[in-house]
Design an enzyme around this catalytic site. Structure first.
Site, short mmCIF file in Angstrom:
data_model
loop_
_atom_site.label_atom_id
_atom_site.label_comp_id
_atom_site.label_asym_id
_atom_site.label_seq_id
_atom_site.Cartn_x
_atom_site.Cartn_y
_atom_site.Cartn_z
N HIS A 51 -11.70 -5.65 7.75
CA HIS A 51 -12.47 -5.51 6.51
C HIS A 51 -13.73 -4.68 6.71
CE1 HIS A 51 -9.89 -8.89 5.48
NE2 HIS A 51 -10.26 -8.80 4.22
N GLU A 64 0.82 -1.22 0.00
CA GLU A 64 0.00 0.00 0.00
C GLU A 64 0.85 1.27 0.00
OE1 GLU A 64 -0.57 -2.64 1.89
OE2 GLU A 64 -2.51 -3.33 1.16
#
Lengths: 326, 423
Positions: A129, A60
């Site tokens: 999540h 990321e």
């Protein structure tokens, strides 16, 4: 007018952005052949090729950092972070670099990078999540943060983000990806300014401000309250940074009561900022304290109990009862 | 007081044999050889690859390299003095690293784009950045100070290694420019950008431990980006030695990413120039990234807030002073008859003139109005900034006609504003 889901609307919006601007490109993990884990980028690699729809290494910080470099070279990257809880390896690049390069360069450099982050819970998923980290980014000057709640906004706001010269984080309400609605692909209409709030429903007794995944919940709560004889105004904030305080203030001056609802933990959240600003701007209009409805001060809980965590219609109505009791 | 010398020393006096053996066991091959052309004795050696590059350096170019190194060392001395006198909040000295910076910077071409850390004053000199502008950041009047578009020399980055990723992304942009130019895409502006450009990303041995260096090398390798990673291994990350950052020579890491890694004597300006020129050609020709480890030494403190006597031996510093990059080139120029006494006198006079210019202009570096910070936070209009600026204007107007509050003594301000910078 055409009907589509939010996921499809973003897909179409990205397609339009890639077509309009030859220097725009998409970057992220699994966004190519797979079309993204939510299929938001489905089909785009076939249309634009692997140099425009870039499957990146699983990193990321690398995605955001290289996007910054591409922007410095004149490109407009749109990064996808696969899930909210995975943005943190890229947090350093977003907050210390992306947000500040324009200021550090005394305005000489712009880094028009877009970061798409599916966020929020309600899909029964596992750890990391289902988070709502928007306040962590909103606190950083230099970033703009938007979150659409319906397909029409989703289609236009992603394109407006790509056109913006500032870095924009687009928090996409993942549990609403399959929400269908009408999209006018010919004109944005009232959605032409992505940083402006929309009054979705007029009312007189209280205002509910919500954004992203909680907008349908706020509307449902307003409908339920109406059955009980109460008139609620509902505002879709749409932009978390900047916040359109003018629209919220005008509404509170009319209704006298304000409830702010979001999934993120209440403490230190966007709701507190809105409560404080409205207290400063409309103190004499308020009939009750601004009441916040949000998540608890805990890590996002396991999926089997997330229904107890997520603000729902009843939690908003309970807040309304408290506001009306003053 | 520290008790050990750097374990990755190369000339035998301080080699930790066990570590070298460990490195060999880990790598399955000997540690990287170090490219050296000009030794501390001022004599030119031979290298099968890089001598060809060195032989292209004319006496004029060599004299220029010496003049640049002398100028930037003089600048460093002056900036340190300015900090001690309270004119700068902090200074980040480069003495000892002149060859690594001047050699690599002079090997770059104008179309190449440079991403420095915060110590690349010598590279800035080679990119024609006004060195007075370089001091803006350290005086506290700007977080940048120059427009990177003017010189293709990016802003200093204080967050370690963040710029290595920006460099790779920029290099990926160059690749796309080349494709756009080749396809003749209308309005892309790509052809004007020049397709034969490369990028250099500077970082240090300390930064090599940061995850962003790893990620940048993964991205660079995966996309074959035209980027040269230039690591100045100056042996100390403030007080922590290289041995704590790595068990193998840093240049050996490149092998794991699938591109060449070269260790070069960072105090040998001729070798650094040759190796960097080769690496930039390699990148520009589409052959992908290169890692250069310039083996050098930060002779002075990390910053003016640092005290190296607390963690390293004076003997170590002395050993490195014997490898001084300026002294060895001076020996070479004199022994080959390429420079005479008048040249060195002129270099000294030019250095004093530069120092005087820096001293003169530092005082005059303009303190910005905070309104420029309001203006530059966002590129486009922003209601919160506008609201806060309006408040500030109204608040400020309330003081109209009053005497400005007395400024606190500079020394006190300076002491408070001089924490250790970053890492």
């Amino acid at each position: 007018m055409t009907t589509m889901t939010i996921a499809k609307a973003i897909n179409e919006g990205l397609r339009a952005a890639l077509t309009d601007n030859p220097k725009s490109l998409l970057m992220g993990e699994d966004i190519g052949a797979l079309g993204g884990v939510y299929r938001v980028t489905d089909g785009l690699i076939g249309e634009f090729g692997p140099d425009r729809v870039v499957d990146t290494p699983l990193a990321e910080s690398g995605i955001i950092g290289t996007a910054i470099g591409l922007a410095l070279r004149g490109y407009t990257p749109v990064c996808e972070i696969q899930f909210d809880g995975f943005v943190f390896p890229g947090f350093n690049q977003i907050t210390t670099q992306l947000a500040k390069i324009h200021a550090r360069s005394n305005g000489n450099l712009t880094v028009p990078v877009v970061v798409r982050i599916p966020y929020g819970g309600g899909i029964g998923s596992i750890e990391h999540h289902s988070e709502s980290p928007e306040a962590l980014f909103a606190h950083t000057a230099g970033l703009r943060i938007i979150t659409p709640s319906n397909p029409h906004d989703a289609y236009w706001m992603i394109q407006q983000a790509v056109q913006c010269q500032d870095p924009v984080i687009v928090f996409e309400p993942k549990r609403r990806y399959w929400l269908k609605g009408e999209v006018d692909v010919a004109a944005p209409g009232p959605a032409e300014d992505p940083f402006k709030a929309h009054v979705l429903r007029a009312g007189t007794e209280a205002t509910i401000v919500a954004y992203g995944p909680l907008v349908p919940v706020a509307l449902a709560a307003a409908n339920a309250a109406e059955e009980d004889g109460h008139s609620l105004e509902v505002i879709d904030l749409r932009s978390i940074s900047p916040i359109d305080f003018d629209t919220v203030t005008a509404s509170v001056q009319k209704t006298g009561r304000l409830i702010v609802a979001h999934e993120a933990p209440t403490f230190g959240g966007i709701g507190g900022e809105i409560a404080a600003r409205i207290s400063e701007r409309a103190f004499h209009s308020l009939e009750a304290p601004v009441i916040r409805v949000g998540g608890f001060h805990m890590p996002y809980p396991v999926a089997k109990v997330e229904e107890d965590y997520l603000p729902d219609i009843d939690r908003i109505l309970e807040a309304l009862d408290r506001a009306l009791s003053y | 007081m520290g008790t050990h010398l750097p374990s990755t020393e190369f000339d035998g006096t301080a080699v930790d044999d066990q570590r070298e053996a460990d490195a060999e066991a880990v790598m399955g091959e000997p540690p990287a050889q170090m490219v050296q052309l000009l030794g501390p004795d001022g004599k030119l050696g031979f290298d099968p690859v890089f001598t060809d590059y060195a032989s292209k350096l004319t006496p004029e170019v060599l004299r220029g390299l010496y003049a640049d190194m002398a100028a930037i060392r003089r600048f460093d001395v002056e900036a340190t003095a300015l900090q001690r006198q309270g004119e700068l909040a902090l200074w980040v000295p480069l003495t000892g690293q002149e060859a690594a910076q001047i050699g690599s910077g002079r090997a770059s071409q104008p179309q190449d784009y440079i991403f420095p850390t915060y110590r690349e004053h010598g590279v800035a000199l080679t990119r024609n950045v006004d060195l007075a502008e370089l001091l803006r950041q350290f005086r506290g009047v700007s977080n940048g100070g120059w427009n990177p578009k003017d010189t293709n020399f990016h802003l200093y980055t204080l967050v370690l290694a963040a710029q290595t990723l920006h460099a790779v992304g920029y290099a990926m942009g160059i690749q796309r420019d080349q494709k756009l130019a080749a396809s003749g895409a209308a309005g892309s502006g790509a052809s004007a950008a020049g397709p034969d450009a490369a990028v250099i990303a500077y970082f240090g041995d300390g930064a090599s431990s940061e995850g962003d260096v790893h990620e940048s090398m993964v991205f660079a390798s995966s996309y074959n980006a035209p980027v040269v990673f230039f690591c100045q291994n100056n042996h100390w990350a403030i007080s922590v030695p290289t041995a704590v950052q790595t068990r193998v020579p840093l240049s050996n890491r490149a092998k794991g990413y699938g591109f060449p890694g070269i260790r070069v004597d960072g105090n040998d300006v001729i070798a650094v120039h040759a190796v960097t020129e080769w690496a930039l050609e390699h990148a520009r020709q589409g052959k992908g990234p290169v890692l250069i480890e310039a083996f050098t030494y930060r002779v002075g403190a990390h910053t003016t807030a640092d005290d190296p006597t607390k963690y390293r031996e004076a003997a170590e510093e002395e050993a490195w002073r014997a490898k001084d990059p300026l002294a060895r080139l001076e020996k070479y120029l004199r022994s080959e008859g390429m420079a005479d006494e008048a040249f060195f006198a002129k270099v000294k006079a030019d250095g004093d003139e530069l120092a005087a210019y820096i001293r003169r202009t530092t005082h005059d570096l303009e303190t910005p109005d905070i309104r420029t910070a309001f203006a530059n936070t966002y590129a486009e209009a922003h209601p919160l900034v506008a609201e806060e600026l309006a408040w500030f204007e109204e608040y400020s107007a309330g003081f109209a006609g009053e005497e400005p509050a007395e400024e606190p003594a500079r020394q006190a301000v300076s002491a408070q504003a001089s924490p250790k910078a970053g890492h």
